[in-house]
Enzyme design. Structure first.
Site, PDB file in Angstrom:
ATOM      1  N   ASP A   1       0.796  -1.233   0.000  1.00 54.72           N
ATOM      2  CA  ASP A   1       0.000   0.000   0.000  1.00 54.72           C
ATOM      3  C   ASP A   1       0.827   1.280   0.000  1.00 54.72           C
ATOM      4  O   ASP A   1       0.296   2.347   0.270  1.00 54.72           O
ATOM      5  CB  ASP A   1      -0.967   0.010   1.199  1.00 54.72           C
ATOM      6  N   GLU A   2       2.115   1.200  -0.294  1.00 50.84           N
ATOM      7  CA  GLU A   2       2.921   2.413  -0.263  1.00 50.84           C
ATOM      8  C   GLU A   2       3.919   2.448  -1.411  1.00 50.84           C
ATOM      9  O   GLU A   2       4.448   1.418  -1.827  1.00 50.84           O
ATOM     10  CB  GLU A   2       3.668   2.521   1.076  1.00 50.84           C
TER      11      GLU A   2
END
Length: 440
Positions: free
Chosen positions: A124-125
């Site tokens: 998610d990054e």
DNA sequence: TCTGGGGTCCTTTTCCTT
DNA sequence: TCTGAAGGAAAAGGACCC
């Protein structure tokens, strides 16, 4: 270099938005839910039907939590039983990596369409170098950040927080200023006002241990860290770590955005439902080890890699961790080979205490098919530390030698074939236990 | 009270060879 | 043949991140 750091919030069910939700622990609550609501898509099942944390019993930790849940003090890596006391009404969802991978790919596709220089930092990054993106400098990067945010929302319905700064270190910090859907532009000259008041723990790379050590010296904020002489930090934290701490406090970071990388190792591990004993639970442990090796071999083959160093990891009931590994003369991605070498490694550890976790790891990876394009199959480098490379490291950039030493150091008979009463002769470490290693 | 799984990288210790 | 030092690689442990 100008950098973005973007992180997205992954939450599946629209009816749960805004509610305290934690993800983790129990397996397959979805199935039970669907059984009680036949022919209803999960997205339509009423909130009241979802399992709540207070009903949960058993092992496990929280993988992630919504901001509404975090307001109760619940957070990542917290035991579920403890979280249940803090917020029993929180909705508990199982982990669903298939879904995460799908949405992860979707949001990264949006990013690379707009800004191709993207570094994968996990599910998610991402980091983005927008130095050369047309229009990237408008309003200090804010225009581009808004474009990315909107693109991600349109494609996935996920919210996203973005930090914009002169380097990765500051961009990551800035992304935390304004969650879950903010954009923060942080400029170098704002260091004293906006960064120095923060606790040292906000730096990506200062964890609980470094925080405690700094606190013991009376250093709690980044301003206090920046006020220390570089030489003092080097004296107390070592050459590389001390210098890195000093640079971090002054917002200095020259790491590039790395767009492609090769995996270094792959592993599989599992925590048992209850602690197991090498002798009493011999059959179960043996089956678990074989299953882990099978999965790992499948992972390797699917991704097109083979490895030369095979290792095991044990966590005892008291949480002490031991590892053993062995480097083979040739590479392999074969389950039987992994199982055999892992079995040899297991013979070199104390199997007397209760066991909580067993893992298998393969390192020294090489591509099975060197023609495969770089990074086409590589995992994101999720755990990479933000430290610079230290070329002074004695093992850095060395070619592996060709004659690895033989293990175990003392020749051990196949303890996996020994009777349950324990090893004969009394000379061996107490390692009696698991079933025979598969014959190669 | 309880503490997952999958990674990377660094440091220290151990072992092997010369 | 034995001993000791040095250097390099492997092994083990640990910190940290998502």
């Amino acid at each position: 270099m100008d950098a973005f750091y973007a992180s997205v919030e992954l939450l599946r069910y629209p009816q749960l938005k805004g509610l305290p939700v934690v993800i983790g622990g129990g397996r397959r609550q979805d199935d039970a839910l669907l059984a009680r609501h036949p022919n209803t898509p999960l997205e339509r099942i009423p909130v009241s039907a979802f399992p709540v944390l207070g009903q949960y019993t058993g092992r496990g930790v929280i993988t992630t939590a919504t901001y509404a849940a975090r307001a109760f003090g619940v957070g990542s890596a917290m035991g579920l039983m403890k979280a249940a006391k803090l917020c029993p009404q929180a909705i508990l969802l199982p982990v669903d990596f298939e879904q995460y991978r799908h949405y992860s790919r979707a949001f990264k596709a949006v990013v690379t369409d707009i800004a191709p220089q993207m570094e994968d930092r996990g599910v998610d990054e991402v980091y983005i170098d927008f130095t050369h993106v047309p229009g990237g400098q408008r309003e200090g990067g804010r225009v581009l950040a808004r474009l990315i945010q909107k693109g991600i929302w349109d494609a996935t319905g996920l919210t996203c927080s973005i930090g914009v700064a002169p380097n990765k270190l500051l961009a990551k910090m800035a992304s935390e200023f304004n969650k879950p859907q903010g954009i923060t532009v942080l400029q170098a000259e704002e260091l004293a006002d906006r960064v120095w008041p923060l606790p040292v723990r906000k730096v990506n790379g200062i964890g609980p241990k470094a925080e405690a050590k700094l606190a013991a010296h009376g250093i709690h904020t980044l301003g206090e860290l920046a006020a220390r002489e570089r030489a003092w930090l080097v004296t107390h934290f070592g050459n590389s770590h001390g210098a890195w701490l000093h640079d971090a406090a002054w917002g200095r970071d020259d790491r590039p955005v790395v767009t492609e990388s090769e995996p270094v190792s792959m592993s599989r591990e599992t925590t048992f439902e209850r602690d197991l004993h090498a002798v009493r639970d011999r059959a179960e442990l043996g089956a678990i080890l074989t299953a882990l090796c099978d999965k790992l071999a499948t992972d390797l083959q699917r991704k097109g890699y083979q490895g030369r160093t095979v290792g095991i990891k044990l966590r005892y009931g008291n949480f002490k961790v031991v590892t053993r590994d062995h480097t083979m003369t040739t590479h392999s991605a074969d389950a039987t080979t992994l199982r055999r070498v892992a079995g040899l490694c297991l013979k070199r550890v104390d199997l007397t205490p209760p066991l909580r976790l067993l893992g298998v790891r393969v390192g020294g990876l090489a591509r099975t098919d060197p023609a495969t394009p770089l990074n086409a199959l590589a995992m994101p480098s999720a755990g990479q530390r933000p430290m610079p490379h230290h070329s002074s490291h004695p093992q850095a950039h060395k070619t592996p030698h060709q004659t690895p030493r033989q293990t175990p150091p003392h020749p051990v008979p196949d303890l996996f074939d020994l009777p349950l009463s324990g090893p004969p002769g009394g000379a061996e470490p107490p390692t009696a236990g698991l079933p025979p290693v598969d014959a190669g």
